[in-house]
Design an enzyme around this catalytic site. Structure first.
Site, PDB file in Angstrom:
ATOM      1  N   PHE A  95      12.597   4.920  11.220  1.00 22.11           N
ATOM      2  CA  PHE A  95      11.280   4.494  10.742  1.00 22.11           C
ATOM      3  C   PHE A  95      10.485   5.755  10.426  1.00 22.11           C
ATOM      4  CE2 PHE A  95       7.076   2.701  10.600  1.00 22.11           C
ATOM      5  CZ  PHE A  95       7.328   1.505   9.948  1.00 22.11           C
TER       6      PHE A  95
ATOM      7  N   LYS B 208      16.757   3.829   2.175  1.00 22.78           N
ATOM      8  CA  LYS B 208      17.531   3.749   3.425  1.00 22.78           C
ATOM      9  C   LYS B 208      18.895   3.129   3.120  1.00 22.78           C
ATOM     10  CE  LYS B 208      13.557   3.243   6.502  1.00 22.78           C
ATOM     11  NZ  LYS B 208      12.988   2.461   7.594  1.00 22.78           N
TER      12      LYS B 208
ATOM     13  N   GLU C 162       8.051   2.194  -5.786  1.00 24.59           N
ATOM     14  CA  GLU C 162       8.057   1.811  -4.363  1.00 24.59           C
ATOM     15  C   GLU C 162       8.071   3.057  -3.484  1.00 24.59           C
ATOM     16  OE1 GLU C 162       9.436  -1.534  -2.354  1.00 24.59           O
ATOM     17  OE2 GLU C 162      10.975  -1.903  -3.866  1.00 24.59           O
TER      18      GLU C 162
ATOM     19  N   ASP D 288      14.202  -0.401   1.809  1.00 26.45           N
ATOM     20  CA  ASP D 288      14.853  -0.538   3.115  1.00 26.45           C
ATOM     21  C   ASP D 288      15.895  -1.651   2.989  1.00 26.45           C
ATOM     22  OD1 ASP D 288      15.548  -0.770   5.725  1.00 26.45           O
ATOM     23  OD2 ASP D 288      13.575  -1.252   6.495  1.00 26.45           O
TER      24      ASP D 288
ATOM     25  N   LYS E 115       0.807  -1.197   0.000  1.00 29.40           N
ATOM     26  CA  LYS E 115       0.000   0.000   0.000  1.00 29.40           C
ATOM     27  C   LYS E 115       0.852   1.263   0.000  1.00 29.40           C
ATOM     28  CE  LYS E 115      -3.586  -1.937   3.033  1.00 29.40           C
ATOM     29  NZ  LYS E 115      -4.199  -1.708   4.379  1.00 29.40           N
ATOM     30  N   GLY E 116       2.058   1.175   0.535  1.00 30.13           N
ATOM     31  CA  GLY E 116       2.827   2.383   0.863  1.00 30.13           C
ATOM     32  C   GLY E 116       3.048   3.370  -0.264  1.00 30.13           C
TER      33      GLY E 116
HETATM   34  P1  IMP Z   1      12.257  -3.786   2.267  1.00 29.47           P
HETATM   35  O1  IMP Z   1      11.723  -5.066   1.714  1.00 29.47           O
HETATM   36  O2  IMP Z   1      13.016  -3.969   3.542  1.00 29.47           O
HETATM   37  O3  IMP Z   1      13.030  -2.973   1.256  1.00 29.47           O
HETATM   38  O4  IMP Z   1      11.025  -2.961   2.747  1.00 29.47           O
HETATM   39  C1  IMP Z   1      10.214  -2.327   1.860  1.00 29.47           C
HETATM   40  C2  IMP Z   1       8.848  -2.042   2.428  1.00 29.47           C
HETATM   41  O5  IMP Z   1       8.832  -2.010   3.863  1.00 29.47           O
HETATM   42  C3  IMP Z   1       8.436  -0.660   1.994  1.00 29.47           C
HETATM   43  O6  IMP Z   1       7.804  -0.725   0.736  1.00 29.47           O
HETATM   44  C4  IMP Z   1       7.522  -0.227   3.111  1.00 29.47           C
HETATM   45  O7  IMP Z   1       6.214  -0.657   2.861  1.00 29.47           O
HETATM   46  C5  IMP Z   1       8.077  -0.923   4.338  1.00 29.47           C
HETATM   47  N1  IMP Z   1       8.944  -0.005   5.097  1.00 29.47           N
HETATM   48  C6  IMP Z   1      10.288  -0.015   5.179  1.00 29.47           C
HETATM   49  N2  IMP Z   1      10.742   0.977   5.958  1.00 29.47           N
HETATM   50  C7  IMP Z   1       9.637   1.652   6.352  1.00 29.47           C
HETATM   51  C8  IMP Z   1       9.442   2.828   7.161  1.00 29.47           C
HETATM   52  O8  IMP Z   1      10.368   3.470   7.666  1.00 29.47           O
HETATM   53  N3  IMP Z   1       8.153   3.225   7.322  1.00 29.47           N
HETATM   54  C9  IMP Z   1       7.089   2.578   6.780  1.00 29.47           C
HETATM   55  N4  IMP Z   1       7.224   1.489   6.022  1.00 29.47           N
HETATM   56  C10 IMP Z   1       8.489   1.029   5.804  1.00 29.47           C
END
Ligand code: IMP
Length: 188
Positions: free
Chosen positions: A148, A127, A95, A99, A39-40
């Protein structure tokens, strides 16, 4: 827990316009499919799409990895890729945040067999941990510290998506920061 401003509405607006302009120039004349990760990324995508002038299609996939936690559970589930029609098209995955990069890597792996011309990534935020994953990121709005963040579509336990700017969620020493899969109901 408290919120602290990180990126203002004005800075977001201007960066989104820059990215859209670059997309128009980089993909001009090519069949472009935007694949938005829910959703983000829905607020970012809605603003970005309205700034892009070239023809493009817009589709949505859903990714889940965090649940009610601030760290990735490491298990990423992607839904909706089987419905995409991207054969021979250039795919740009939209995206909210890179992260760990696990979500992006899972999307890449599942999209590749759909035979698009290529797959690139556009993320609003990145990040530091994401750098270790070798994803083809063409556009990154802002590099942020390992905090976060919430707002502009991004949530903590489904809250704060409606904030117009991006804020850091600060955990005080008396807050027990929830681990992946361990829910906490104490929200500010
Ligand atoms: P990754 O798989 O670790 O790259 O995480 C990606 C997903 O995790 C993002 O699309 C977000 O939905 C969620 N996410 C990662 N960091 C944050 C944050 O700081 N706030 C809110 N959602 C996050």
């Amino acid at each position: 827990m408290r919120l602290e401003p990180l990126i203002s509405e004005r800075r977001i607006r201007s960066r989104v316009a820059d990215i859209a302009e670059r997309i128009d120039s980089d993909y001009r004349g090519e069949p472009l499919s935007l694949v938005v990760v829910l959703k983000g990324a829905y607020v970012f995508a809605a603003d970005l799409v309205r700034r892009i002038e070239m023809p493009c299609t817009v589709d949505f996939v859903t990714a889940t990895s965090y649940g009610r936690a601030t760290r990735s559970s490491g298990r990423v589930t992607i839904r909706g890729i089987d419905r995409l029609e991207v054969v021979g098209r250039r795919v740009l995955v939209i995206e909210d945040i890179l992260d760990t990069g696990l979500t992006g890597a899972a999307i890449f792996e599942q999209l590749a067999p759909c035979k698009p011309a290529d797959i690139m990534f556009c993320t609003l935020l990145r990040k530091p941990g994401a750098i270790s994953r070798e994803l083809p990121v063409l556009y990154a709005g802002f590099d942020i510290p390992n905090d976060f963040v919430v707002g502009y579509g991004m949530d903590y336990a489904e809250r704060y998506r409606n904030l117009r700017d991006i804020r850091r969620l600060i955990f005080d020493s008396r807050d027990a920061e929830p681990e992946a899969d361990k829910a906490s109901d104490r929200l500010p």
